[in-house]
Scaffold this motif. Sequence first.
Motif, PDB file in Angstrom:
ATOM      1  N   GLY A 164       1.334  -3.430   2.492  1.00  0.00           N
ATOM      2  CA  GLY A 164       0.469  -2.527   1.717  1.00  0.00           C
ATOM      3  C   GLY A 164      -0.405  -3.272   0.731  1.00  0.00           C
ATOM      4  O   GLY A 164      -0.683  -2.788  -0.371  1.00  0.00           O
ATOM      5  N   SER A 175      -3.650  -1.336  -0.290  1.00  0.00           N
ATOM      6  CA  SER A 175      -3.356  -0.165  -1.141  1.00  0.00           C
ATOM      7  C   SER A 175      -3.067  -0.633  -2.564  1.00  0.00           C
ATOM      8  O   SER A 175      -3.502  -0.012  -3.552  1.00  0.00           O
ATOM      9  CB  SER A 175      -2.126   0.585  -0.624  1.00  0.00           C
ATOM     10  OG  SER A 175      -2.224   0.733   0.766  1.00  0.00           O
ATOM     11  N   GLU A 176      -2.339  -1.757  -2.694  1.00  0.00           N
ATOM     12  CA  GLU A 176      -2.018  -2.282  -4.025  1.00  0.00           C
ATOM     13  C   GLU A 176      -3.293  -2.730  -4.752  1.00  0.00           C
ATOM     14  O   GLU A 176      -3.457  -2.496  -5.949  1.00  0.00           O
ATOM     15  CB  GLU A 176      -1.029  -3.455  -3.920  1.00  0.00           C
ATOM     16  CG  GLU A 176      -0.523  -3.892  -5.294  1.00  0.00           C
ATOM     17  CD  GLU A 176       0.518  -5.027  -5.228  1.00  0.00           C
ATOM     18  OE1 GLU A 176       0.600  -5.769  -6.207  1.00  0.00           O
ATOM     19  OE2 GLU A 176       1.229  -5.153  -4.202  1.00  0.00           O
ATOM     20  N   VAL A 231      -6.319  -1.536  -4.342  1.00  0.00           N
ATOM     21  CA  VAL A 231      -7.043  -0.324  -4.768  1.00  0.00           C
ATOM     22  C   VAL A 231      -6.373   0.253  -6.025  1.00  0.00           C
ATOM     23  O   VAL A 231      -7.036   0.586  -7.011  1.00  0.00           O
ATOM     24  CB  VAL A 231      -7.078   0.718  -3.622  1.00  0.00           C
ATOM     25  CG1 VAL A 231      -7.661   2.041  -4.096  1.00  0.00           C
ATOM     26  CG2 VAL A 231      -7.869   0.169  -2.430  1.00  0.00           C
ATOM     27  N   ARG A 232      -5.021   0.337  -5.999  1.00  0.00           N
ATOM     28  CA  ARG A 232      -4.288   0.916  -7.141  1.00  0.00           C
ATOM     29  C   ARG A 232      -4.504   0.088  -8.411  1.00  0.00           C
ATOM     30  O   ARG A 232      -4.795   0.616  -9.476  1.00  0.00           O
ATOM     31  CB  ARG A 232      -2.793   0.989  -6.792  1.00  0.00           C
ATOM     32  CG  ARG A 232      -2.001   1.931  -7.702  1.00  0.00           C
ATOM     33  CD  ARG A 232      -0.577   2.139  -7.206  1.00  0.00           C
ATOM     34  NE  ARG A 232       0.190   0.888  -7.131  1.00  0.00           N
ATOM     35  CZ  ARG A 232       0.521   0.298  -5.990  1.00  0.00           C
ATOM     36  NH1 ARG A 232       0.161   0.838  -4.831  1.00  0.00           N
ATOM     37  NH2 ARG A 232       1.210  -0.826  -5.997  1.00  0.00           N
ATOM     38  N   GLU A 271      -4.431  -0.590   7.116  1.00  0.00           N
ATOM     39  CA  GLU A 271      -4.836  -0.454   5.707  1.00  0.00           C
ATOM     40  C   GLU A 271      -6.164   0.297   5.543  1.00  0.00           C
ATOM     41  O   GLU A 271      -6.557   0.652   4.439  1.00  0.00           O
ATOM     42  CB  GLU A 271      -4.979  -1.852   5.063  1.00  0.00           C
ATOM     43  CG  GLU A 271      -3.671  -2.637   4.981  1.00  0.00           C
ATOM     44  CD  GLU A 271      -2.871  -2.309   3.736  1.00  0.00           C
ATOM     45  OE1 GLU A 271      -3.137  -1.260   3.126  1.00  0.00           O
ATOM     46  OE2 GLU A 271      -1.984  -3.100   3.375  1.00  0.00           O
ATOM     47  N   ALA A 285      -6.359   3.278   3.432  1.00  0.00           N
ATOM     48  CA  ALA A 285      -6.437   3.194   1.967  1.00  0.00           C
ATOM     49  C   ALA A 285      -7.876   2.946   1.510  1.00  0.00           C
ATOM     50  O   ALA A 285      -8.246   3.278   0.380  1.00  0.00           O
ATOM     51  CB  ALA A 285      -5.540   2.063   1.467  1.00  0.00           C
TER      52      ALA A 285
END
Length: 961
Positions: free
Chosen positions: A137, A140-141, A143-144, A193, A196
Amino acid sequence: MDTQGRIAASPADTADFTVENVEKALHQLYYDPNIENKNLAQKWLMQAQISPQAWQFCWALLSPDKVPEIQYFGASALHTKISRYWGDIPAEQYDTLKTQLFSQIALFASGSKIVLTRLCVALASLALNMMPEAWPGAVSEMVRMFQEEGGGVDGRARCLALLELLTVLPEEFQTSRLPQYRKGQVRGALGREWAAVYPLLQQLLRQPDSPALVKARVLKCLSSWVLLDVPLSESEGLLEAGFAALSDPELFDTAVEAIVNAISQPDSQRYVNTLLKLVPQVLQLQEQLREAVQNGDMETSHGICRIAVSLGENHSRTLLEQVEHWQSFLALVNMIMFCTGIPGHYPVNETTSSLTLTFWYTLQDDIMSFEAEKQAVYLQVYRPVYFQLVDVLLHKAQFPTDEEYASWSSDEKEQFRIYRVDISDTLMYVYEMLGAELLSNLYDKLGRLLTNAEQPTSWQHTEALLYGFQSIAETIDVNYSDVIPGLIGLIPRININNVQLADTVMFTIGALAEWLADHPVMLSSVLPLVLQALGNPDLSVSSVSTLKKICRECKYDLPPYATNIVAVSQEVLIKQIHKTSQCMWLMQALGFLLSALPVEDILRNLHSLITPYIQQLEKLAEETPNPSNKLAIIHILGLLSNLFTTLDITKQEDESGESVPPVKSTVPQTGPNPVVVVLQQVFALIQTVLSKWLNDSQVVEAVCAIFEKSVKTLLHDFAPMVSQLSEMLGQMYSTIPQASALDLTRQMVHIFASETDHFPPIKALFELVTSVTLTIFQQGPRDHPDIVDSFMQLQAQALKRKPDLFLSESLDVKAVFHCGVLSLKFPEAPTVKSTCLFFTELLPHCADIPPVGQVVQQDGKLLLLAVLEAIGGQSSRSLMDQFAEVLFSMNKHCFGLLTVWLKEALQSPGFPSSRVSDEQKDTFSQQVLRERVNKRRVKDIVKEFTLVCRGLHGTEYAAEY
């Protein structure tokens, strides 16, 4: 400056790789005016970048108080360490590295753009190396992390930094050095991914308050991700937003790029429903396209055209098969037709039309690949489209007005010429679909144009239609066509008032030369035009090449016109209207023409044609050699060579292998060949020229070319000259050896060595040139690779045609053998190839020619050692097949000896390379000795062994081999 010089000059001293010294070296690289110092600094910095100390200094160089050049080097060093030395990083440090990179990117989000990009590339490389196990991920990390508030960085800067990171991630994947199995894993992880990335991009594009800069970065990011074959169906919404962005001039270019990249992905043809949704979106751009064309906005029309063409070109078959949507696809085809016919002249007023040509090939291929019944249905719809295409292409091929064309630069004229060649190729291809009807169509248009007295026609229109004819007739057999007689009849009606039109008329006549050979009655209509054009220097290439084609194809029908053709040709040659190469073509044309005449006519014409040149040559032969008379001599010798290249009075056979019909055959020849008669007449003169110019290789080459071309054309008819020429060649070569004399000797050996009458002079010549060349070898042959090359080819030819030459006591076979062994070590590839050929011709005669058998038995091991050295790495890898052939020949013809020699040779430690073990040498030896029938297998064994010897076995480098 001293310390900087010292730093740069001592790359090996790793203790010097400190922050301070790196900064000094960077200063030297950017600001020192001395180029040597810059180069030293660069080398030192490259060493620093890969040193273990780089982990210490790279973070320090990123400090906010440093200038961007220094920070950039720090970020680059990080990327180098992560991407190329991943194995050196302990797994427990991955997370720390990740955290540090995130915080640096956050810091540089509002700092220098080039440093930010390098840091993003470094983090991307880290992610690719850790995915999927060590960092599941990852995207996603990312983006977060960037969506969380904090860090004192404003939201927009954070957003742009995230987009930069997401954009470089797929790009870094494309260029990464991941092993193949990892590439597959990581590609799959990145594909997962996308889920995301997509919502983020979608949201940013659709937000009304998103700044243009952010939207442009989003589109760039989309462009980057679609290259990973993200399913087209999963980027539908983004593509829709991309189409909407085309109306914003600031976003136009990036939107075009994103849409074209998405549509062009090989995988995208699987998503038929998405493609069908794209067609109306592309069609909606027609209004914007028309406006752009009206306003002369070339960038916009070019971009929209790229989108339409990429959809049509990549998916024509898929879209053709959606029968219920045939009208929307036809509308897309018509939109592309509009782009093909876009107003203005290429490349000055538009550069778009050339993009569309490949589409028409693709569409035609797809239609013609359907089975007959289906094809017939599609042809009903698309034949009219292709007829329209022909009109559009011929309109685009038209020249501009004379005034406008005169204002174009030479580069623009050249681009237009190439564009017309592309149109010509397209027309030729389209002919396969439209057939004879296309020629009738063009003929009707030309007829209407030339016979309509009321409407004045522009030369450009006439020229383009003729150009269409020429394009097709040049490569396609038009003999069956019923419109060609009409076309030939129309040509004299053309008012030729312009060079471009005249050129095209000439080339069209040339393209119809084969047709004229079958319809000789029409020659009288076109020949006067060609002869008239010969006098115009502007039509030099077209008129001479057309006359040459007519003389080659129609020579048996030209005797009635011969006097006239020769007279006009002589006149233009004397007036020096044409450049050298066209003069040579003209002589070839006359050679073809004279070949079909009775011998007495040939001799009469040759006399009048050649006499002025012989007189000129006599004068030049008396003068003291200087550069200008050298050019004149080479020119005259070249004219004679080219004339004798095509003057062949032996009864020709046509391509089908049948003799020419008796009606067209020439009168049976008696007495010597006319070429021989002329050569005998000028022989003494040529000897005089040679005596003055013997040490000028170009003049010697030109003299040899006359005889070489004559020998090749006349073959056994050259016999009366053999004795004279052999004597002259021997004298020439003994005085100043030149490669061209050896090449001519080879030609003579090839044709005459097997004939009893001619064997004595050929044998004497062969022995003389061999003995002279052996002397060159004693004095040092390295300065004469061309002579060595030709000498080896001559020896190979002698062994092939007349091995008896090697039985002579006057021939030192042992010395020739040793020269061959020496020549194998030359760096010039052609010389080595010829020498390998010599040995593959020599070794089969071990049994039937005692001197050969003797020298191989005594010194064959030297040959083997030279071959093994070459395989071991002394020679280029591209020559390994030739060395393998020598090895194979040794194995086949002296197996017992080779077994012993191989064993002895390979026992030497470190031979033929220090990289091979004894075991590998044994395997190689056994493999070679086992193969006495399969030459291909020996080549593979040698290739394999040479890679091991060079330390390349199993590398990417070897994979390309």
